[in-house]
Design a protein around this motif. Structure first.
Motif, PDB file in Angstrom:
ATOM      1  N   LEU A 179      43.523  43.615  35.154  1.00 25.92           N
ATOM      2  CA  LEU A 179      42.927  43.843  36.474  1.00 25.92           C
ATOM      3  C   LEU A 179      42.268  45.211  36.552  1.00 25.92           C
TER       4      LEU A 179
ATOM      5  N   LEU B 243      38.370  45.749  37.364  1.00 30.69           N
ATOM      6  CA  LEU B 243      37.966  46.461  38.577  1.00 30.69           C
ATOM      7  C   LEU B 243      37.145  47.698  38.233  1.00 30.69           C
TER       8      LEU B 243
ATOM      9  N   ALA C 294      34.308  44.816  39.025  1.00 24.07           N
ATOM     10  CA  ALA C 294      34.944  43.729  39.761  1.00 24.07           C
ATOM     11  C   ALA C 294      34.218  42.404  39.584  1.00 24.07           C
TER      12      ALA C 294
ATOM     13  N   ALA D 215      42.943  37.762  42.700  1.00 25.71           N
ATOM     14  CA  ALA D 215      42.902  39.203  42.921  1.00 25.71           C
ATOM     15  C   ALA D 215      41.489  39.661  43.268  1.00 25.71           C
ATOM     16  N   LEU D 216      40.495  39.111  42.571  1.00 29.51           N
ATOM     17  CA  LEU D 216      39.117  39.510  42.859  1.00 29.51           C
ATOM     18  C   LEU D 216      38.667  39.010  44.232  1.00 29.51           C
TER      19      LEU D 216
ATOM     20  N   LEU E 258      40.569  38.722  46.753  1.00 27.02           N
ATOM     21  CA  LEU E 258      41.175  39.643  47.716  1.00 27.02           C
ATOM     22  C   LEU E 258      40.427  40.977  47.732  1.00 27.02           C
ATOM     23  N   TRP E 259      40.004  41.401  46.547  1.00 27.34           N
ATOM     24  CA  TRP E 259      39.286  42.681  46.422  1.00 27.34           C
ATOM     25  C   TRP E 259      37.963  42.631  47.189  1.00 27.34           C
TER      26      TRP E 259
ATOM     27  N   LEU F   1      50.047  44.081  48.117  1.00 24.66           N
ATOM     28  CA  LEU F   1      48.709  43.492  47.944  1.00 24.66           C
ATOM     29  C   LEU F   1      47.683  44.193  48.830  1.00 24.66           C
TER      30      LEU F   1
ATOM     31  N   ARG G 249      46.902  47.589  47.359  1.00 23.90           N
ATOM     32  CA  ARG G 249      46.241  47.540  46.052  1.00 23.90           C
ATOM     33  C   ARG G 249      44.814  46.999  46.166  1.00 23.90           C
ATOM     34  N   PHE G 250      44.625  45.930  46.935  1.00 24.68           N
ATOM     35  CA  PHE G 250      43.319  45.254  46.900  1.00 24.68           C
ATOM     36  C   PHE G 250      42.477  45.487  48.148  1.00 24.68           C
TER      37      PHE G 250
ATOM     38  N   ARG H  35      42.431  49.393  48.095  1.00 28.08           N
ATOM     39  CA  ARG H  35      41.892  49.726  46.769  1.00 28.08           C
ATOM     40  C   ARG H  35      42.527  50.989  46.187  1.00 28.08           C
TER      41      ARG H  35
ATOM     42  N   GLN I 194      53.347  42.728  42.399  1.00 23.91           N
ATOM     43  CA  GLN I 194      51.944  42.310  42.490  1.00 23.91           C
ATOM     44  C   GLN I 194      51.742  40.977  41.772  1.00 23.91           C
TER      45      GLN I 194
END
Lengths: 206, 191
Positions: free
Chosen positions: A19, A23, A27, A41-42, A44-45, B136, B139-140, B143, B164
């Motif tokens: 990850l 990132l 990303a 995860a992406l 969410l990012w 979460l 972290r996301f 960031r 995580q």
């Protein structure tokens, strides 16, 4: 095993490292990558971030600044220091014991603050002085034990004579005494034929 | 703002300086609002809770001790407990105030898609445990790196990575594959 069941292998460190790489690289998933955890995860990012409007920011700011105490007043004190529960238990226990002592003293007619009666001190004192002076008498003046388990004739046997048989002390077990081995002296006893030989009349000669 | 400047501002705010309080508010309000907005259903509750968190911060400032942990960690702890309180009380306000999103999306379709995606993510995240949600989010959404998250939540880095991982597994199961979601958004009728 996890690959067979279709689930990704359990390796948090590897996932975190991958990850981080993804990132840092912008990303975006590398082509052919179909790990559902990375995709989640992406997702969410790149999720939309709720942003407060200017009006909401102003309202919150006004509410927060209204809560600031005016400069003339001293700053509010911090939280009260908490009392450890053990201390509370000890204080309450000591108070309860003191209360019980006061109640008992009131019932007995003597307050706990009163000194100990003189005769008690005198008797105790005499006993101890004697013991110090004559140490050999220590055994003699040793206070009696209250409970003597091997007492042969307890007082209640005199009070209840019918119980005597039942509570008769155990008799000793019968043990036959061993006889000491003593080798018997053999006295000389002439044998019968010897006696006969002595007493027999001589045989007539042919 | 550097750490030293932040400490000076905190000390001034502890003495009751309104300007220092305003600086603290401006510095942290957006991230606290984001953190809250993902955990409650509508913007009115998020606004209310964010203001409450900063008022609690003011009340707790006289007892605040600088122990080396970041100030944010203390603020996130207040936010976390306020959100837990909010859910425990079961307070629900009607959704009369629309969710506010950044105005850089001119097309209403995109706004609608973003709102739907936000709702979907919020529902999925809301089904996780409090600790998983917190990690979460930091972290996301915020960031932050693993080390920063560990410092903020007071856990080790490896514990943060483990939580995580579990949270992502749970979230992936709840969200399904993104292809299906895109298909649904295009009007395919499947989730």
């Amino acid at each position: 095993m996890s690959e067979r069941s279709g689930r990704p292998p359990y390796d948090p460190e590897a996932l975190a490292a991958r990850l981080d790489d993804i990132l840092v690289a912008g990303a975006t998933l590398p082509p052919g990558e179909d790990d559902p955890l990375l995709q989640t995860a992406l997702r969410l990012w790149q999720a939309p971030h709720p942003v407060p409007s200017d009006a909401a920011l102003a309202r919150m700011r006004a509410r927060v600044l209204d809560a600031v105490p005016p400069p003339g007043l001293p700053p509010p004190a911090g939280p009260l220091p908490s009392v450890p529960p053990l201390l509370i238990v000890l204080v309450v226990g000591a108070g309860a014991l003191l209360l019980i002592a006061v109640v008992l003293a009131a019932l007995s007619g003597r307050s706990p603050a009163d000194p100990v009666p003189e005769p008690v001190i005198a008797a105790t004192d005499v006993q101890f002085r004697r013991r110090r002076t004559f140490p050999r008498l220590q055994r003699r003046f040793r206070p009696r034990q209250r409970f003597r388990p091997r007492q042969r004739f307890p007082h209640w046997r005199r009070t209840f004579p019918r119980l005597q048989r039942r509570f008769r002390p155990r008799q000793r077990r019968f043990r036959p005494q061993r006889r000491r081995f003593r080798p018997q002296r053999r006295r000389f006893r002439p044998q019968r034929r010897q006696v006969l030989a002595c007493c027999r009349p001589p045989s007539p000669s042919p | 703002m550097t750490q030293l400047e932040l400490e000076l501002v905190i000390q001034r705010a502890m003495r009751g300086d309104r300007q220092a309080v305003a600086i603290l508010y401006e510095t942290f309000v957006r991230q606290i609002y984001r953190y809250v907005a993902y955990r409650v259903t509508n913007a009115a509750d998020a606004e209310d809770l964010t203001a409450e968190i900063f008022v609690k911060m003011l009340e707790g400032l006289p007892g605040y001790r600088q122990t080396g942990a970041p100030f944010e960690a203390w603020l996130y702890r207040i936010a976390f407990s306020r959100i837990v309180d909010f859910h425990r009380r079961g307070r629900r306000t009607p959704q009369d105030v629309p969710e506010e999103l950044p105005d850089d999306s001119p097309l209403p379709e995109e706004t609608l898609l973003e709102k739907q995606e936000l709702e979907r993510l919020r529902a999925a995240i809301g089904a996780l445990t409090d600790e998983q949600q917190q990690i979460l989010m930091l972290r996301f959404i915020e960031r932050k790196s693993h080390q920063e998250v560990a410092a903020l939540v007071g856990r080790s880095v490896s514990a943060v990575k483990t939580i995580q991982h579990r949270a992502l597994v749970e979230l992936a199961a709840r969200l399904g594959s993104p292809e299906k979601v895109r298909h649904y958004l295009r009007g395919g009728g499947q989730t």
